[in-house]
Design an enzyme around this catalytic site. Structure first.
Site, short mmCIF file in Angstrom:
data_model
loop_
_atom_site.label_atom_id
_atom_site.label_comp_id
_atom_site.label_asym_id
_atom_site.label_seq_id
_atom_site.Cartn_x
_atom_site.Cartn_y
_atom_site.Cartn_z
N ASP A 92 -3.46 2.52 -5.79
CA ASP A 92 -1.75 2.20 -4.89
C ASP A 92 -1.97 1.26 -4.21
O ASP A 92 -1.19 1.00 -3.18
CB ASP A 92 -1.40 3.25 -3.97
N GLU A 93 -3.15 -0.05 -4.45
CA GLU A 93 -2.60 -1.52 -3.05
C GLU A 93 -2.30 -2.61 -4.24
O GLU A 93 -3.62 -2.43 -5.14
CB GLU A 93 -3.99 -1.29 -2.71
N ASP A 103 1.02 -1.40 -0.69
CA ASP A 103 -0.22 0.34 -0.15
C ASP A 103 0.92 1.55 0.03
O ASP A 103 1.83 1.35 0.85
CB ASP A 103 -1.12 -0.11 0.91
MG LIG Z 1 -2.19 4.24 0.26
#
Ligand SMILES: [Mg+2]
Length: 276
Positions: free
Chosen positions: A102-103, A8
């Site tokens: 973003d993961e 993350d």
């Molecule tokens: Mg993040």
């Protein structure tokens, strides 16, 4: 045995801006420059130290953090960085699922499942992102026997953290968390659990599979929660929210960018979930 790695990115949009501009210090990404009525989309860690976060109104953010630098969002840039990050991860392990901009999840194989080797792999991932994407792009990594627990672990040490949770550390490893820290328990579910006198994670972990089924109103969900809270090996299971989330975020970002460029869309911009 560890089975999943979850990565993350930290303050993703703000970190991309710091990487691109070379700026450091308090910085906030906003939908539109010069508009006081909008909210912050993402804040750098330096800005977070002043209490500025996703959703803070711009006028409030300026009060909290004098000298805060506001930057207009550049969605196309964030999408390009996203693809470079996925590529960097792929150079270290196979990326099983990309769950948001973003993961992402990777599945550990063979000797990677042993904690020492898993830690080496996690630092390799961090180094690959730094080298291939940029030194300002940092991430939390969580590793665990199931995908859900790897995500929980990734959130336990920020920023730039690495957290492993082994099956034999369960359920105690989760006791310091709030119920709503657990993916799958939003305020509505927490409210429902409160009706069963469940207010803490240790109470949730003490429930039998049958009690969990009653609480969730579903045998399938009861079995799932019973297994994931015990660190059983379970693959990534998309929630309704995450399916809608990822399939739409990139498309929305792209559409928004096109709309902005052609002047055809009145912005407030994409709805972006907190925690970027
Ligand atoms: Mg993040």
């Amino acid at each position: 045995m560890l089975r999943y790695l979850f990565a993350d990115m930290n303050s993703f949009f703000a970190s991309v801006e710091q990487q691109e501009t070379g700026l450091s210090g308090p910085l906030a990404v906003v939908p539109m420059a010069g508009v006081e009525t909008t909210c912050v989309i993402a804040a750098s860690y330096e800005a977070k130290a002043y209490g500025v976060g996703t959703g803070t109104a711009v006028h409030e953010a300026k009060k909290l953090c004098p000298g805060l630098r506001l930057i207009e969002a550049r969605p196309d840039l964030y999408v390009r960085y996203h693809h470079r990050i996925v590529e960097a991860l792929e150079s270290c392990l196979h990326v099983d699922h990309v769950t948001s901009i973003d993961e992402m999840y990777g599945r550990l194989m063979g000797t990677e499942c042993q904690p020492q080797n898993a830690a080496v792999l996690a630092y390799k991932v961090k180094a690959a992102i730094r080298q291939a994407v940029g030194t300002r792009i940092r991430c939390n990594i969580g590793m665990a026997p199931n995908a859900w627990l790897a995500k929980v672990a990734s959130d336990m040490n920020k920023p730039d953290g690495l957290t492993m949770i082994m099956a034999d550390q369960m359920p105690e490893a989760l006791y310091r968390l709030k119920l709503t820290d657990l993916p799958g328990i939003a305020s509505g579910m927490a409210h429902r659990l409160a009706k069963f006198d469940i207010f803490h994670v240790f109470q949730l972990c003490a429930l039998s599979e049958h009690q969990l089924s009653v609480a969730w109103g579903s045998k399938i969900m009861g079995a799932l929660w019973f297994a994931q809270l015990r660190g059983c090996d379970l693959p990534y299971r998309p929630t309704q929210r995450s399916m809608v989330g990822h399939s739409h975020v990139l498309a929305r970002l792209a559409a928004w960018t096109q709309g902005v460029q052609s002047g055809s869309e009145a912005r407030p911009g994409p709805r972006i979930a907190p925690g970027r």
